[in-house]
Write a protein that holds these residues in place. Structure first.
Motif, PDB file in Angstrom:
ATOM      1  N   GLY A   1      83.221  39.202  52.238  1.00 12.43           N
ATOM      2  CA  GLY A   1      83.539  40.553  52.676  1.00 12.43           C
ATOM      3  C   GLY A   1      82.931  41.588  51.759  1.00 12.43           C
ATOM      4  N   THR A   2      83.267  42.836  52.027  1.00 10.74           N
ATOM      5  CA  THR A   2      82.784  43.951  51.216  1.00 10.74           C
ATOM      6  C   THR A   2      83.945  44.462  50.375  1.00 10.74           C
ATOM      7  N   TRP A   3      83.720  44.541  49.082  1.00  9.87           N
ATOM      8  CA  TRP A   3      84.729  44.965  48.112  1.00  9.87           C
ATOM      9  C   TRP A   3      84.281  46.304  47.543  1.00  9.87           C
ATOM     10  N   ARG A   4      85.163  47.296  47.553  1.00 15.15           N
ATOM     11  CA  ARG A   4      84.784  48.656  47.150  1.00 15.15           C
ATOM     12  C   ARG A   4      85.652  49.190  46.018  1.00 15.15           C
ATOM     13  N   GLY A   5      84.996  49.872  45.086  1.00 18.26           N
ATOM     14  CA  GLY A   5      85.703  50.546  44.003  1.00 18.26           C
ATOM     15  C   GLY A   5      86.304  49.580  42.990  1.00 18.26           C
ATOM     16  N   HIS A   6      86.924  50.147  41.976  1.00 17.42           N
ATOM     17  CA  HIS A   6      87.539  49.315  40.940  1.00 17.42           C
ATOM     18  C   HIS A   6      88.663  48.459  41.510  1.00 17.42           C
ATOM     19  N   ALA A   7      89.454  49.023  42.424  1.00 16.00           N
ATOM     20  CA  ALA A   7      90.540  48.247  43.030  1.00 16.00           C
ATOM     21  C   ALA A   7      89.974  47.072  43.824  1.00 16.00           C
ATOM     22  N   GLY A   8      88.882  47.309  44.529  1.00 19.62           N
ATOM     23  CA  GLY A   8      88.243  46.232  45.280  1.00 19.62           C
ATOM     24  C   GLY A   8      87.701  45.150  44.364  1.00 19.62           C
ATOM     25  N   MET A   9      87.095  45.549  43.251  1.00 20.76           N
ATOM     26  CA  MET A   9      86.568  44.567  42.297  1.00 20.76           C
ATOM     27  C   MET A   9      87.704  43.742  41.700  1.00 20.76           C
ATOM     28  N   GLU A  10      88.807  44.391  41.397  1.00 17.15           N
ATOM     29  CA  GLU A  10      89.959  43.666  40.856  1.00 17.15           C
ATOM     30  C   GLU A  10      90.467  42.649  41.879  1.00 17.15           C
ATOM     31  N   GLN A  11      90.526  43.043  43.154  1.00 13.85           N
ATOM     32  CA  GLN A  11      90.951  42.128  44.218  1.00 13.85           C
ATOM     33  C   GLN A  11      89.942  40.996  44.401  1.00 13.85           C
ATOM     34  N   PHE A  12      88.658  41.304  44.285  1.00 12.83           N
ATOM     35  CA  PHE A  12      87.626  40.276  44.377  1.00 12.83           C
ATOM     36  C   PHE A  12      87.831  39.218  43.293  1.00 12.83           C
TER      37      PHE A  12
ATOM     38  N   PRO B   1      82.948  53.950  39.729  1.00  7.94           N
ATOM     39  CA  PRO B   1      84.205  54.010  40.492  1.00  7.94           C
ATOM     40  C   PRO B   1      84.015  53.719  41.982  1.00  7.94           C
ATOM     41  N   ASP B   2      82.805  53.950  42.508  1.00  9.73           N
ATOM     42  CA  ASP B   2      82.546  53.677  43.926  1.00  9.73           C
ATOM     43  C   ASP B   2      81.617  52.476  44.123  1.00  9.73           C
ATOM     44  N   VAL B   3      81.663  51.524  43.209  1.00 11.17           N
ATOM     45  CA  VAL B   3      80.862  50.302  43.301  1.00 11.17           C
ATOM     46  C   VAL B   3      81.129  49.591  44.631  1.00 11.17           C
ATOM     47  N   VAL B   4      80.102  48.925  45.142  1.00  6.98           N
ATOM     48  CA  VAL B   4      80.246  48.134  46.370  1.00  6.98           C
ATOM     49  C   VAL B   4      79.695  46.738  46.092  1.00  6.98           C
ATOM     50  N   LEU B   5      80.500  45.725  46.395  1.00  7.21           N
ATOM     51  CA  LEU B   5      80.103  44.324  46.266  1.00  7.21           C
ATOM     52  C   LEU B   5      80.100  43.719  47.663  1.00  7.21           C
ATOM     53  N   HIS B   6      78.951  43.166  48.064  1.00  7.02           N
ATOM     54  CA  HIS B   6      78.813  42.551  49.387  1.00  7.02           C
ATOM     55  C   HIS B   6      78.760  41.032  49.199  1.00  7.02           C
ATOM     56  N   GLN B   7      79.804  40.331  49.604  1.00  7.13           N
ATOM     57  CA  GLN B   7      79.823  38.868  49.556  1.00  7.13           C
ATOM     58  C   GLN B   7      79.633  38.332  50.974  1.00  7.13           C
ATOM     59  N   ALA B   8      78.964  37.202  51.095  1.00  4.59           N
ATOM     60  CA  ALA B   8      78.755  36.581  52.413  1.00  4.59           C
ATOM     61  C   ALA B   8      80.104  36.306  53.079  1.00  4.59           C
ATOM     62  N   ASP B   9      80.221  36.659  54.340  1.00  8.28           N
ATOM     63  CA  ASP B   9      81.486  36.503  55.066  1.00  8.28           C
ATOM     64  C   ASP B   9      81.975  35.058  55.122  1.00  8.28           C
ATOM     65  N   ALA B  10      81.064  34.086  55.071  1.00  7.91           N
ATOM     66  CA  ALA B  10      81.441  32.677  55.178  1.00  7.91           C
ATOM     67  C   ALA B  10      82.150  32.143  53.935  1.00  7.91           C
ATOM     68  N   LEU B  11      82.124  32.892  52.836  1.00 10.19           N
ATOM     69  CA  LEU B  11      82.757  32.433  51.600  1.00 10.19           C
ATOM     70  C   LEU B  11      84.257  32.705  51.627  1.00 10.19           C
ATOM     71  N   PRO B  12      85.041  31.932  50.874  1.00  8.42           N
ATOM     72  CA  PRO B  12      86.491  32.166  50.824  1.00  8.42           C
ATOM     73  C   PRO B  12      86.838  33.562  50.284  1.00  8.42           C
TER      74      PRO B  12
ATOM     75  N   GLY C   1      74.043  53.951  33.830  1.00  7.32           N
ATOM     76  CA  GLY C   1      74.678  52.975  32.960  1.00  7.32           C
ATOM     77  C   GLY C   1      75.822  52.197  33.579  1.00  7.32           C
ATOM     78  N   ARG C   2      76.009  52.331  34.900  1.00  5.47           N
ATOM     79  CA  ARG C   2      77.091  51.609  35.573  1.00  5.47           C
ATOM     80  C   ARG C   2      76.564  50.894  36.807  1.00  5.47           C
ATOM     81  N   ILE C   3      77.170  49.770  37.118  1.00  7.36           N
ATOM     82  CA  ILE C   3      76.797  48.990  38.303  1.00  7.36           C
ATOM     83  C   ILE C   3      77.345  49.698  39.532  1.00  7.36           C
ATOM     84  N   THR C   4      76.456  49.962  40.502  1.00  8.39           N
ATOM     85  CA  THR C   4      76.877  50.667  41.714  1.00  8.39           C
ATOM     86  C   THR C   4      76.902  49.776  42.949  1.00  8.39           C
ATOM     87  N   GLU C   5      76.092  48.706  42.934  1.00 10.50           N
ATOM     88  CA  GLU C   5      76.050  47.825  44.101  1.00 10.50           C
ATOM     89  C   GLU C   5      75.621  46.425  43.671  1.00 10.50           C
ATOM     90  N   VAL C   6      76.281  45.415  44.267  1.00  8.41           N
ATOM     91  CA  VAL C   6      75.943  44.018  43.992  1.00  8.41           C
ATOM     92  C   VAL C   6      75.827  43.288  45.330  1.00  8.41           C
TER      93      VAL C   6
END
Length: 145
Positions: free
Chosen positions: A57-68, A43-54, A123-128
């Protein structure tokens, strides 16, 4: 004793990528339910994408992943993971993915590698953290002039 099928990083990632393929086949972002993917992410997963990509940014939680996934879908008409290699120790996995994609805005096709470090706990992804060889080429392909 913990079930290795639910906590082994490579097993978790393999099942997540299978679920992601099902999610995309069902229509993907905006069409399919994120519930197909949610069980694989903390539920508190963090995805770090390079800022230069369309979709940077940093995407957080399930809502952030859905937006990503919505942002990725806006950038790419197709995004096929052609080949993947996994290396994992304990809770950290490194995944080399060869991608073939078509940019939605320009129609340009690209083939490129992505290297990701992924943390899996309980058993869950916490950071990418994905690493792209050439973010400028990707941003250029996705941008209208």
């Amino acid at each position: 004793m913990t079930d290795p099928l639910t906590t082994d990083a490579v097993a978790v990632l393999t099942r997540m990528y299978t679920a992601e393929a099902e999610y995309l086949a069902a229509g993907g972002p905006g069409e399919a339910s994120f519930d197909l993917l949610a069980p694989f992410f903390s539920p508190d997963v963090v995805l770090h994408q390079a800022d230069a990509l369309p979709y940077g940014g940093t995407w957080r939680g399930h809502a952030g992943m859905e937006q990503f996934f919505l942002a990725m879908s806006a950038a790419w008409e197709s995004f096929d993971m052609v080949e993947q290699e996994f290396l994992a120790t304990d809770e950290t996995a490194v995944v080399l993915t060869r991608v073939r994609a078509r940019a939605r805005a320009t129609g340009r096709e690209l083939a490129f590698p992505i290297l990701q470090t992924i943390r899996v706990q309980d058993g869950r992804i916490t950071e990418v953290r994905p690493f792209y060889w050439d973010t400028a080429a990707i941003a250029d392909a996705c941008a209208l002039r």
